[in-house]
Scaffold this active site. Structure first.
Site, PDB file in Angstrom:
ATOM      1  N   HIS A  20       0.834  -1.205   0.000  1.00 35.23           N
ATOM      2  CA  HIS A  20       0.000   0.000   0.000  1.00 35.23           C
ATOM      3  C   HIS A  20       0.866   1.251   0.000  1.00 35.23           C
ATOM      4  O   HIS A  20       1.905   1.311   0.668  1.00 35.23           O
ATOM      5  CB  HIS A  20      -0.960   0.011   1.192  1.00 35.23           C
ATOM      6  N   ASP A  51      -0.581   4.235   0.762  1.00 37.95           N
ATOM      7  CA  ASP A  51      -1.132   5.171   1.745  1.00 37.95           C
ATOM      8  C   ASP A  51      -0.442   4.996   3.093  1.00 37.95           C
ATOM      9  O   ASP A  51       0.075   3.921   3.425  1.00 37.95           O
ATOM     10  CB  ASP A  51      -2.641   5.011   1.886  1.00 37.95           C
ATOM     11  N   ASP A  70       6.466   1.507   7.067  1.00 35.95           N
ATOM     12  CA  ASP A  70       5.123   1.000   6.751  1.00 35.95           C
ATOM     13  C   ASP A  70       4.483   1.815   5.631  1.00 35.95           C
ATOM     14  O   ASP A  70       3.729   2.731   5.895  1.00 35.95           O
ATOM     15  CB  ASP A  70       4.265   1.046   8.007  1.00 35.95           C
ATOM     16  N   GLU A 119      -5.227   0.896   2.496  1.00 35.39           N
ATOM     17  CA  GLU A 119      -4.972  -0.174   3.463  1.00 35.39           C
ATOM     18  C   GLU A 119      -5.080   0.340   4.885  1.00 35.39           C
ATOM     19  O   GLU A 119      -5.568  -0.358   5.770  1.00 35.39           O
ATOM     20  CB  GLU A 119      -3.584  -0.777   3.223  1.00 35.39           C
ATOM     21  N   GLU A 120      -4.624   1.559   5.113  1.00 33.20           N
ATOM     22  CA  GLU A 120      -4.623   2.119   6.465  1.00 33.20           C
ATOM     23  C   GLU A 120      -5.990   2.683   6.854  1.00 33.20           C
ATOM     24  O   GLU A 120      -6.195   3.046   8.008  1.00 33.20           O
ATOM     25  CB  GLU A 120      -3.575   3.231   6.578  1.00 33.20           C
ATOM     26  N   GLU A 146       4.366  -5.961   4.324  1.00 31.74           N
ATOM     27  CA  GLU A 146       4.125  -5.357   5.641  1.00 31.74           C
ATOM     28  C   GLU A 146       5.362  -5.511   6.537  1.00 31.74           C
ATOM     29  O   GLU A 146       6.111  -6.487   6.414  1.00 31.74           O
ATOM     30  CB  GLU A 146       2.925  -6.021   6.313  1.00 31.74           C
ATOM     31  N   HIS A 183       3.631   3.801  12.625  1.00 27.13           N
ATOM     32  CA  HIS A 183       2.523   4.630  13.114  1.00 27.13           C
ATOM     33  C   HIS A 183       2.964   5.573  14.238  1.00 27.13           C
ATOM     34  O   HIS A 183       2.118   6.198  14.876  1.00 27.13           O
ATOM     35  CB  HIS A 183       1.347   3.777  13.591  1.00 27.13           C
TER      36      HIS A 183
END
Length: 396
Positions: free
Chosen positions: A75, A77, A108, A142-143, A171, A357
């Site tokens: 991903h 995003d 990520d 995805e997020e 991931e 994150h």
């Protein structure tokens, strides 16, 4: 700020990772990341297809028509950076210091995407007549809700009869050092929004009201103490957790009229969503509660047994790092749950996840080119010759 770090000489993976990090692609916006990937994939012979859905941008790029089909998935995003002032350097300005590359998406998972692409460039250059086909499945959702991303692409592939044999999702799965852990499955996610209905009243006259907090307490205690299953295979037992609970008007002399609770199951293949729902309803009914309960199933559990893909990734990690990796199903959900519906072998592998994150998200620069090499070696193991697979250990 720390001393500047000199990157590996002429590292195209590092350079591409920095390009992607500089694009502020907060969910569901892609901000041109996939356009850049298309610019690099098309000259390699990939037929690139952009699939949009409700503002989400998805990329399906495929080279070849023969089986087996190997897919890199990921991903573009990222989650919001939070207060930019708390970052030591701007979150969308890729910055190297103290041996690390900082920026939102560094771990990520923009570095993984860069490593996948460069791995393909190297593999195709060395094996232009390789067996099978290679594809990329990339989303910008995805997020977020994950409704218009990978799930949409998988449905489209299924409708037109395109089958996937192997899928490697980039991931961040490593725990402490690159290669120490890969994911061969993920638990399912089942959420509930529960409202226990009472009767609001003055706290001095409880006989004229019905306190939903008091009524709910025994049922909640039973739900907390319940053993939902014993786990199975590589899975831990199913977990039930409350995430939010609220009641009251804010005044200390009012019995609330309702109690609202959000909860979530992370469940293994030892349980089904239907069976878990039935047990919750049975407990609530046993306590004679007046309630409303809305369910959301955001992902089913999946498990890839030991096989060609897990062995190929494990062998690649061993050859590149000397580490015998571990299989695990721990962690949150991923888009692997959608891909597993149309692909029998799905493995997730990427850099260490300790900073994902978080403020000052980063990846150690020393891991970037080895990550690319592991992806390339995986392609070699599956599409260039028969792999000599190093069997990974199992860890729940």
């Amino acid at each position: 700020m720390g001393a500047a770090v000199t990157p590996p000489a002429a590292s195209p993976t590092l350079a591409l990772a920095e390009e992607l990090i500089a694009l502020a692609s907060v969910t569901p916006h892609d901000q041109g990341c996939q356009r850049r990937l298309i610019e690099l994939l098309a000259p390699l012979g990939f037929a690139c297809e952009t699939i949009t859905s409700n503002g989400v941008t998805n990329l399906w790029a495929r080279k070849g028509t023969r089986a087996p089909l190997f897919v890199f998935a990921g991903h573009t995003d990222v989650v919001p950076p939070g207060p930019a002032g708390q970052w030591q350097s701007p979150p969308f300005v890729p910055t190297r210091r103290d041996g690390k590359l900082f920026g939102r998406g560094a771990a990520d998972m923009k570095t993984s995407i860069a490593a996948m692409l460069v791995a393909c460039q190297e593999f195709i250059a060395a094996h232009p007549a390789h067996r099978g086909s290679i594809a990329f499945l990339i989303t910008s959702d995805e997020e977020g809700p994950a409704v218009d991303g990978t799930a949409v692409v998988c449905a489209k592939l299924l409708a037109r009869g395109e089958t996937i044999d192997y899928c490697l999702v980039g991931e961040p799965t490593s725990a402490f050092i690159l290669g120490d852990m890969i994911k061969n499955g993920r638990r399912g996610s089942l959420s509930g929004h529960l409202v226990i209905n009472g009767i609001q009243g003055h706290i001095a006259y409880p006989h004229l009201a019905r306190n939903p907090i008091h009524q709910a307490a025994p049922a909640l205690a039973e739900l907390v103490a319940a053993q939902w299953d014993g786990g199975c295979c590589d899975y831990l037992p199913t977990s039930w957790q409350m995430s939010n609970i609220h009641a009251g008007t804010g005044a200390n002399n009012v019995i609330p009229g309702a109690l609202a609770i959000d909860f979530n199951f992370r469940f293994s293949t030892a349980s089904t969503a239907g069976a878990l729902q039935a047990r919750v309803h049975a407990i609530l009914d046993c306590h004679a509660l007046d309630y409303d309960l809305a369910w959301t199933l955001s992902g089913l559990p999946f498990l890839t047994p030991r096989g060609a893909l897990s062995g190929a990734v494990a062998a690649a990690i061993l050859a590149e790092t000397g580490i015998r990796t571990e299989l695990s199903t721990s962690g949150g959900t991923s888009d692997g749950r959608f891909i597993a519906q149309i692909c029998p072998q799905v493995i997730e592998f990427g850099p260490p996840n300790a900073s994902i994150h978080k403020i000052d998200e980063h990846i150690e620069v020393r891991f970037i080119d080895p990550l690319k090499n592991i992806y390339r070696r995986t392609l070699e193991n599956l599409l260039a010759h028969v792999p000599e697979c190093a069997q990974p250990r199992t860890r729940p």
